[in-house]
Design a protein around this motif. Sequence first.
Motif, PDB file in Angstrom:
ATOM      1  N   PRO A  60      -4.776   8.975   2.250  1.00 31.93           N
ATOM      2  CA  PRO A  60      -5.341   7.932   1.387  1.00 31.93           C
ATOM      3  C   PRO A  60      -4.234   7.087   0.766  1.00 31.93           C
ATOM      4  N   ALA A  61      -4.559   5.813   0.539  1.00 26.40           N
ATOM      5  CA  ALA A  61      -3.572   4.878  -0.003  1.00 26.40           C
ATOM      6  C   ALA A  61      -4.132   4.175  -1.227  1.00 26.40           C
TER       7      ALA A  61
ATOM      8  N   ALA B 245      -8.174   7.288   3.918  1.00 27.69           N
ATOM      9  CA  ALA B 245      -7.302   7.572   5.048  1.00 27.69           C
ATOM     10  C   ALA B 245      -8.005   7.258   6.362  1.00 27.69           C
TER      11      ALA B 245
ATOM     12  N   THR C 130      -8.161   1.388  -4.116  1.00 30.23           N
ATOM     13  CA  THR C 130      -7.885   2.545  -3.271  1.00 30.23           C
ATOM     14  C   THR C 130      -8.455   2.345  -1.872  1.00 30.23           C
TER      15      THR C 130
ATOM     16  N   LEU D 109       0.848  -1.190   0.000  1.00 31.95           N
ATOM     17  CA  LEU D 109       0.000   0.000   0.000  1.00 31.95           C
ATOM     18  C   LEU D 109       0.875   1.228   0.000  1.00 31.95           C
TER      19      LEU D 109
ATOM     20  N   PRO E 208       1.024   5.634  -0.421  1.00 31.12           N
ATOM     21  CA  PRO E 208       0.212   6.856  -0.401  1.00 31.12           C
ATOM     22  C   PRO E 208      -0.272   7.182  -1.812  1.00 31.12           C
ATOM     23  N   ARG E 209      -1.483   7.700  -1.896  1.00 25.18           N
ATOM     24  CA  ARG E 209      -2.051   7.995  -3.212  1.00 25.18           C
ATOM     25  C   ARG E 209      -1.108   8.869  -4.049  1.00 25.18           C
TER      26      ARG E 209
ATOM     27  N   SER F 296      -3.056   2.899   5.636  1.00 26.92           N
ATOM     28  CA  SER F 296      -3.521   4.197   5.137  1.00 26.92           C
ATOM     29  C   SER F 296      -3.578   5.211   6.290  1.00 26.92           C
TER      30      SER F 296
END
Length: 273
Positions: A195-196, A183, A180, A149, A151-152, A191
Amino acid sequence: MRRGDPDFPGAVVSLGALGVIVELELDVEPAYDVAQTVHEGPAWDAVLAAFDRVTALGTSVSIFSRWTDRDRADQLWIKNRVGEPEPDRDLLARLGTSPATVPRHPILGAPAEACTPQLGEAGPWHERLPHFRLAFTPSAGEELQSEYLVPRRDAVRAIEAIRSLADRIAPLLLVNEIRTVAADELWLSSSYGEPAVGVHFTWRRDQPAVEALLPVIEQALPDSARPHWGKLATLDPAEIRRRTPRWGDFVALADRMDPAGRFRNAYLERLGL
């Protein structure tokens, strides 16, 4: 322990280190319906150029690929809460997708009867949000799994890294899923704080070959990637701790709640608990 207690965010994801949970109270919301559609062959360049918009096409969005083709993913699954806006058709057209006309399995070519109803047929959330029907074996059954995972903000870099390794990944892979995650504030959550995006691998059951490939993947991914606690990974425990901002707080919590270490095991000890 309840939400609002100082230690609550450290206890929700606790790897079994804090003891046995004997009672649990859940938040609930009114039931709702979901409809899911599958769109075939999205072009990776177009997906990555509009990644945030693509992953916002529905309530839940997954991109599946066997990485036999670097240019196109296999499928884009969109699960949309009934009453929400329909997926952006112009965007889908720019991705070069075509709507599936028959039900699909995430592993392209596998029988789809194990999967929850598709083709836009609305139904209860618990019969649409999972990919697989409860009465069936999920995925392939005979498989191994890994997930990282990120971070976005690092998602496109992570996917491009996997894309660059497609020729090495594809022979061992059943399917890769990009999904997705919102967070949260849970200390050991992947996350935590932002957001991840999950980069999940369902592997063929060849553990020595998979474990030989994982360090290559881990080296290629951004150094913000966190391995899923319950899936195969080879990342050094010290590096996992470095990438887990609240690890020290969690260790202190575990020491207070289980000072004798009765609930610790070899896995937790390898992590440094």
